[in-house]
Design an enzyme around this catalytic site. Structure first.
Site, PDB file in Angstrom:
ATOM      1  N   CYS A 142       0.983  -7.080  11.946  1.00 40.91           N
ATOM      2  CA  CYS A 142       1.246  -7.134  13.367  1.00 40.91           C
ATOM      3  C   CYS A 142       0.446  -8.286  14.227  1.00 40.91           C
ATOM      4  CB  CYS A 142       1.033  -5.811  14.137  1.00 40.91           C
ATOM      5  SG  CYS A 142       1.796  -4.467  13.706  1.00 40.91           S
ATOM      6  N   GLY A 143      -0.165  -9.100  13.388  1.00 36.62           N
ATOM      7  CA  GLY A 143      -0.473 -10.389  13.822  1.00 36.62           C
ATOM      8  C   GLY A 143      -1.879 -10.716  13.831  1.00 36.62           C
ATOM      9  N   ASN A 148      -2.627 -14.178  12.474  1.00 39.26           N
ATOM     10  CA  ASN A 148      -2.356 -15.350  13.125  1.00 39.26           C
ATOM     11  C   ASN A 148      -3.323 -15.517  14.468  1.00 39.26           C
ATOM     12  OD1 ASN A 148       0.547 -16.233  12.257  1.00 39.26           O
ATOM     13  ND2 ASN A 148       0.512 -14.045  12.291  1.00 39.26           N
ATOM     14  N   ALA A 164       5.195 -10.194   0.784  1.00 40.53           N
ATOM     15  CA  ALA A 164       4.819 -11.232  -0.114  1.00 40.53           C
ATOM     16  C   ALA A 164       3.383 -11.737   0.705  1.00 40.53           C
ATOM     17  CB  ALA A 164       5.561 -12.252   0.024  1.00 40.53           C
ATOM     18  N   ARG A 165       2.247 -12.118  -0.190  1.00 38.77           N
ATOM     19  CA  ARG A 165       1.025 -12.406   0.425  1.00 38.77           C
ATOM     20  C   ARG A 165       0.444 -13.448  -0.235  1.00 38.77           C
ATOM     21  NH1 ARG A 165      -1.601  -8.438   4.398  1.00 38.77           N
ATOM     22  NH2 ARG A 165       0.087  -6.963   4.614  1.00 38.77           N
ATOM     23  N   ASP A 182      -9.195  -9.327   9.120  1.00 38.78           N
ATOM     24  CA  ASP A 182      -8.867  -7.994   8.783  1.00 38.78           C
ATOM     25  C   ASP A 182      -9.881  -6.829   9.018  1.00 38.78           C
ATOM     26  OD1 ASP A 182      -6.498  -6.410   7.632  1.00 38.78           O
ATOM     27  OD2 ASP A 182      -7.609  -6.192   5.905  1.00 38.78           O
ATOM     28  N   LYS A 202      -9.867  -2.240   1.816  1.00 37.20           N
ATOM     29  CA  LYS A 202      -9.402  -0.922   2.451  1.00 37.20           C
ATOM     30  C   LYS A 202     -10.328   0.174   1.945  1.00 37.20           C
ATOM     31  CE  LYS A 202      -6.564  -3.267   4.638  1.00 37.20           C
ATOM     32  NZ  LYS A 202      -6.559  -3.840   6.090  1.00 37.20           N
ATOM     33  N   ARG A 227       0.672  -1.158   0.079  1.00 36.72           N
ATOM     34  CA  ARG A 227      -0.221   0.053   0.002  1.00 36.72           C
ATOM     35  C   ARG A 227       0.905   1.284  -0.024  1.00 36.72           C
ATOM     36  NH1 ARG A 227      -2.051   1.168   4.154  1.00 36.72           N
ATOM     37  NH2 ARG A 227      -1.554  -0.503   5.408  1.00 36.72           N
ATOM     38  N   HIS A 231     -10.757  -2.132  11.582  1.00 37.73           N
ATOM     39  CA  HIS A 231      -9.413  -2.728  10.978  1.00 37.73           C
ATOM     40  C   HIS A 231      -9.272  -3.960  11.980  1.00 37.73           C
ATOM     41  CE1 HIS A 231      -5.062  -2.918   9.563  1.00 37.73           C
ATOM     42  NE2 HIS A 231      -5.805  -4.162   8.988  1.00 37.73           N
ATOM     43  N   TYR A 281      -1.376  -3.681  -6.917  1.00 39.04           N
ATOM     44  CA  TYR A 281      -1.177  -4.182  -5.558  1.00 39.04           C
ATOM     45  C   TYR A 281      -2.314  -4.150  -4.331  1.00 39.04           C
ATOM     46  CZ  TYR A 281       1.874  -7.344  -2.569  1.00 39.04           C
ATOM     47  OH  TYR A 281       2.240  -8.584  -1.952  1.00 39.04           O
ATOM     48  N   SER A 334      -1.269  -3.087  10.428  1.00 34.84           N
ATOM     49  CA  SER A 334      -0.948  -3.945   9.370  1.00 34.84           C
ATOM     50  C   SER A 334       0.348  -4.870   9.692  1.00 34.84           C
ATOM     51  CB  SER A 334      -0.673  -3.299   8.262  1.00 34.84           C
ATOM     52  OG  SER A 334      -1.976  -2.282   7.781  1.00 34.84           O
TER      53      SER A 334
HETATM   54  P1  GTP Z   1      -2.452  -6.975   7.704  1.00 32.62           P
HETATM   55  O1  GTP Z   1      -2.896  -8.185   6.685  1.00 32.62           O
HETATM   56  O2  GTP Z   1      -1.217  -6.239   7.178  1.00 32.62           O
HETATM   57  O3  GTP Z   1      -3.780  -6.189   8.100  1.00 32.62           O
HETATM   58  O4  GTP Z   1      -1.884  -7.871   8.915  1.00 32.62           O
HETATM   59  P2  GTP Z   1      -1.921  -8.788   9.890  1.00 32.62           P
HETATM   60  O5  GTP Z   1      -2.283  -8.143  11.426  1.00 32.62           O
HETATM   61  O6  GTP Z   1      -3.246  -9.768   9.756  1.00 32.62           O
HETATM   62  O7  GTP Z   1      -0.603  -9.367  10.063  1.00 32.62           O
HETATM   63  P3  GTP Z   1      -0.259 -10.910  10.216  1.00 32.62           P
HETATM   64  O8  GTP Z   1      -1.111 -11.747  11.216  1.00 32.62           O
HETATM   65  O9  GTP Z   1      -0.154 -11.570   8.821  1.00 32.62           O
HETATM   66  O10 GTP Z   1       1.438 -10.608  10.909  1.00 32.62           O
HETATM   67  C1  GTP Z   1       2.266 -11.365  10.547  1.00 32.62           C
HETATM   68  C2  GTP Z   1       3.340 -10.813  11.298  1.00 32.62           C
HETATM   69  O11 GTP Z   1       3.311 -10.646  12.817  1.00 32.62           O
HETATM   70  C3  GTP Z   1       4.831 -11.611  11.151  1.00 32.62           C
HETATM   71  O12 GTP Z   1       5.798 -10.986  11.326  1.00 32.62           O
HETATM   72  C4  GTP Z   1       4.465 -12.567  12.456  1.00 32.62           C
HETATM   73  O13 GTP Z   1       5.792 -13.036  12.758  1.00 32.62           O
HETATM   74  C5  GTP Z   1       4.147 -11.482  13.404  1.00 32.62           C
HETATM   75  N1  GTP Z   1       3.278 -12.177  14.488  1.00 32.62           N
HETATM   76  C6  GTP Z   1       2.074 -12.583  14.563  1.00 32.62           C
HETATM   77  N2  GTP Z   1       1.844 -12.880  15.715  1.00 32.62           N
HETATM   78  C7  GTP Z   1       2.771 -12.770  16.661  1.00 32.62           C
HETATM   79  C8  GTP Z   1       3.138 -13.016  18.087  1.00 32.62           C
HETATM   80  O14 GTP Z   1       2.509 -13.467  18.817  1.00 32.62           O
HETATM   81  N3  GTP Z   1       4.394 -12.782  18.325  1.00 32.62           N
HETATM   82  C9  GTP Z   1       5.314 -12.244  17.648  1.00 32.62           C
HETATM   83  N4  GTP Z   1       6.606 -11.897  18.184  1.00 32.62           N
HETATM   84  N5  GTP Z   1       5.243 -12.030  16.395  1.00 32.62           N
HETATM   85  C10 GTP Z   1       3.947 -12.375  15.840  1.00 32.62           C
HETATM   86  C1  SPV Z   2      -3.114  -4.020   5.420  1.00 30.66           C
HETATM   87  O1  SPV Z   2      -2.200  -3.212   5.102  1.00 30.66           O
HETATM   88  O2  SPV Z   2      -3.651  -3.785   6.654  1.00 30.66           O
HETATM   89  C2  SPV Z   2      -3.637  -5.115   4.705  1.00 30.66           C
HETATM   90  C3  SPV Z   2      -2.957  -5.581   3.284  1.00 30.66           C
HETATM   91  O3  SPV Z   2      -4.520  -5.862   5.081  1.00 30.66           O
HETATM   92  S1  SPV Z   2      -3.625  -4.331   1.920  1.00 30.66           S
HETATM   93  O4  SPV Z   2      -4.981  -5.332   1.463  1.00 30.66           O
HETATM   94  O5  SPV Z   2      -2.720  -4.509   0.742  1.00 30.66           O
HETATM   95  O6  SPV Z   2      -3.910  -3.191   2.445  1.00 30.66           O
HETATM   96 MN    MN Z   3      -5.143  -4.967   7.151  1.00 28.18          MN
END
Ligand code: GTP
Ligand code: SPV
Ligand code: MN
Length: 600
Positions: free
Chosen positions: A266-267, A270, A382-383, A291, A222, A74, A242, A213, A264
């Site tokens: 930040c997990g 996960n 990368a996604r 998301d 978004k 973005r 979000h 992208y 974004s």
């Molecule tokens: P967007 O799709 O960008 O909105 O982000 P998201 O918040 O869904 O991000 P995502 O879950 O893909 O975050 C991935 C990043 O967070 C990776 O760098 C992971 O290693 C890190 N991460 C996720 N959970 C944890 C955790 O519990 N501990 C740590 N140290 N890192 C974490």
């Molecule tokens: C974010 O950046 O918070 C995402 C990925 O979820 S994107 O759809 O590219 O904005």
């Molecule tokens: Mn997001």
């Protein structure tokens, strides 16, 4: 040229004609949203060299795509909120005058689709036909966008039927790379010079130029579901956030729904798919979304949340069997990978997928790569794009009318000052801690400072003045009978050597259990200046050797550090000027006053 008679909405027919006249595509294709169409478009993308079909035995029906190296995330500084009055966009958005922006875009879109097919994609965020849904139509010259939209939203004929003669959100997109007769196309067309992602908040339309992208190009995500919907939500009394949404089932079979906002990368993904540690017999996390959440109060004053998306656009690096086994299962087939590395046997790889990298790869730019290389094999942003139907942890019982939210969780990437978890004393303090959320840099956006405020994880996504957004949240609390509890978490605190103090990932279940118990008043905890915090014994440690001293370091809130943090909020809050709700400054002062004795 496709027969356009499937379009019966006259405003839509007229808009298609206008865009066609402006952008001058070779052909127009109205997406019906069928599987056959998806397969045909994917084959077209393979033939064009945009997609590489992955090994059918290893990764059935999946593709790798490499973007232009200048189009990988973005672009916040190219994202504009256009309002007649600049103050309505507020100090955290890039603003432009709607009339000048329309003129600039008209110039750029003129002839921008020459030599290309113009895809018309009717899409619905939320179930088509549901009262909660918003229907948009994206016109784009990117087949990659068309196939991605099929995974991320309801698209095609069912949406046209649900739309009928009603209003829709106009979403215009061009990669901005017209082809002259005889020109050879590139695998990832985009415009190196001009990029714009624009929300016109006067008429609710969206326009995006120059990038293909993610959030720049998949306009339902978004742009519509956050920037446009947040403004609509403010007018109508609901929230577009979000946030991930998850159901936490306890051993007795009771499910508590939690919504969580992390910036974004930040997990959120996960956490939304968390697999509890083995010793947590009977506990289960059920994913609703990863998301975006649309959240409305029902007649009884309960907040109901839906995930308006049908798929995931998830961060690849770091995803593996330990960090997110549910996602690993989801992406085992039927997935589009973007900017991952390619293995010699036709599969994908990224940093963190396996402990040892394969001995030889082709990197995200198409160059040969070995583990000795000093650059990553996959781009850090990368996604993968995959339908939620593939994810084993999806909540089968999630009510399309929304799940009741019992707790909100906010968390940034903070290496110091903030503890693993605390609960705000009340809604107002919760809003305060969300409004002042900070986070350290990630790869999800370009041109991002090292640490920044990311209020509610909405900094790049709030479609109006952020101060008004704070006020909207505050007023929402007043309207709720049982306002959800609000928590802050921080998985990212580090020790002096720079190592994470908390193992994170599956182990976050221990924090989640405490949060769920707090919503039932059984969690325990003790009062601290920052809010309510768990004692060591309030956390379920079954199956994890985590000693009390490390926990103390993880939970420590140094009064001097916290006072400094709160002092630092002053400039942030003042940046909103007159429009800042007074409650936030009052709350800041109250928190500082409560700290004063502890500092002496
Ligand atoms: P967007 O799709 O960008 O909105 O982000 P998201 O918040 O869904 O991000 P995502 O879950 O893909 O975050 C991935 C990043 O967070 C990776 O760098 C992971 O290693 C890190 N991460 C996720 N959970 C944890 C955790 O519990 N501990 C740590 N140290 N890192 C974490
Ligand atoms: C974010 O950046 O918070 C995402 C990925 O979820 S994107 O759809 O590219 O904005
Ligand atoms: Mn997001």
């Amino acid at each position: 040229m496709q027969d356009l008679t499937v379009i019966t909405n006259s405003a839509l027919s007229q808009w298609i004609d206008e865009v066609q006249a402006l952008c001058e595509p070779d052909q127009v294709h109205v997406c019906d949203g069928s599987d056959a169409e998806y397969e045909r478009l994917c084959s077209t993308l393979v033939a064009a060299g945009t997609f590489i079909r992955l090994n059918e035995d290893k990764r059935p029906n999946s593709f790798l795509c490499r973007s232009d190296p200048g189009d990988v995330a973005r672009l916040e500084h190219r994202t504009f909120v256009c309002t007649a009055d600049r103050d309505d966009a507020g100090p955290t958005n890039y603003w432009a005058d709607p009339a000048s922006m329309r003129a600039e875009l008209a110039r750029l879109f003129k002839g921008s689709m020459r030599g290309r097919t113009m895809y018309v994609i009717p899409f619905s965020m939320g179930e088509p036909g549901s009262e909660l849904a918003m229907i948009g139509v994206q016109i784009t010259d990117s087949a990659y966008v068309a196939v991605s939209m099929k995974l991320m939203a309801h698209i095609g004929l069912p949406v046209l039927r649900a739309l009928g003669a009603s209003e829709f959100v106009r979403c215009l997109h061009s990669v901005g790379a017209p082809l002259a007769p005889g020109d050879r196309d590139v695998p990832w067309p985009c415009n190196a010079e001009h990029k714009y992602i624009v929300s016109f908040q006067d008429d609710g339309s969206i326009a995006s130029f120059g990038s293909g992208y993610g959030g720049n190009a998949l306009l339902g995500k978004k742009c519509l579901a956050l920037r446009t919907a947040s403004l609509k939500g403010r007018k109508e009394g609901w929230l577009a956030e979000h946030m991930l949404i998850m159901g936490v089932e306890d051993p007795a079979g009771k499910t508590t729904y939690v919504a969580a906002a992390f910036p974004s990368a930040c997990g959120k993904t996960n956490f939304a798919m968390l697999l509890p540690p083995e010793d947590f017999d009977g506990w289960k996390v059920k994913t609703v979304g990863d998301d975006i959440a649309w959240i409305r109060p029902d007649a009884d004053g309960t907040l109901l949340a839906i995930n308006p998306e049908t798929g995931f656009f998830g961060v690849a690096p770091g995803t593996n069997d330990k960090t997110n086994p549910n996602m690993i299962a989801a992406i085992s087939r039927d997935t589009i990978f973007t900017n991952c590395a390619l293995t010699p046997d036709g599969d994908v790889w990224w940093e963190g997928l396996t402990e040892e990298p394969p001995p030889a790869l082709v990197d995200w730019r198409g160059l040969d790569w070995t583990p000795e290389a000093s650059r990553p094999a996959a781009h850090p942003n990368a996604r993968f794009t995959v339908s939620r139907a593939r994810c084993p942890s999806m909540d089968p019982a999630a009510d399309p009318a929304g799940v009741p939210i019992s707790a909100f969780v906010f968390g940034g990437r903070l290496s110091h000052t903030f503890p693993l978890v605390f609960e705000a004393r009340d809604w107002r303090e919760g809003v305060y801690w969300a409004a002042t959320l900070g986070s350290e840099a990630t790869a999800a956006a370009e041109n991002q400072a090292a640490t920044r405020r990311d209020p509610f994880a909405m900094l790049p996504f709030c479609g109006y003045n952020m101060a008004d957004y704070f006020a909207h949240w505050l007023s929402m609390g007043d309207r709720l009978v049982n306002a959800p509890a609000i928590f802050r978490v921080n998985w990212f605190r580090r020790d002096e050597g720079g190592a994470f103090l908390w193992p994170g990932f599956r182990q976050n279940m221990r924090v989640l259990k405490w949060i769920v118990q707090r919503t039932e008043n059984t969690g325990g905890g003790q009062a601290a200046p920052i809010g309510l915090v768990p004692r060591y014994d309030d956390i379920d440690w079954r199956g994890l050797d985590y000693d009390g001293q490390t926990f103390e370091a993880l939970m420590k809130v140094d009064p001097t550090e916290l006072a400094q943090e709160l002092q630092g909020h002053d400039a942030w809050l003042q940046s909103f000027g007159q429009r800042l709700p007074a409650e936030l400054s009052v709350t800041r002062q109250a928190l500082l006053d409560a700290l004063a004795p502890a500092q002496n």
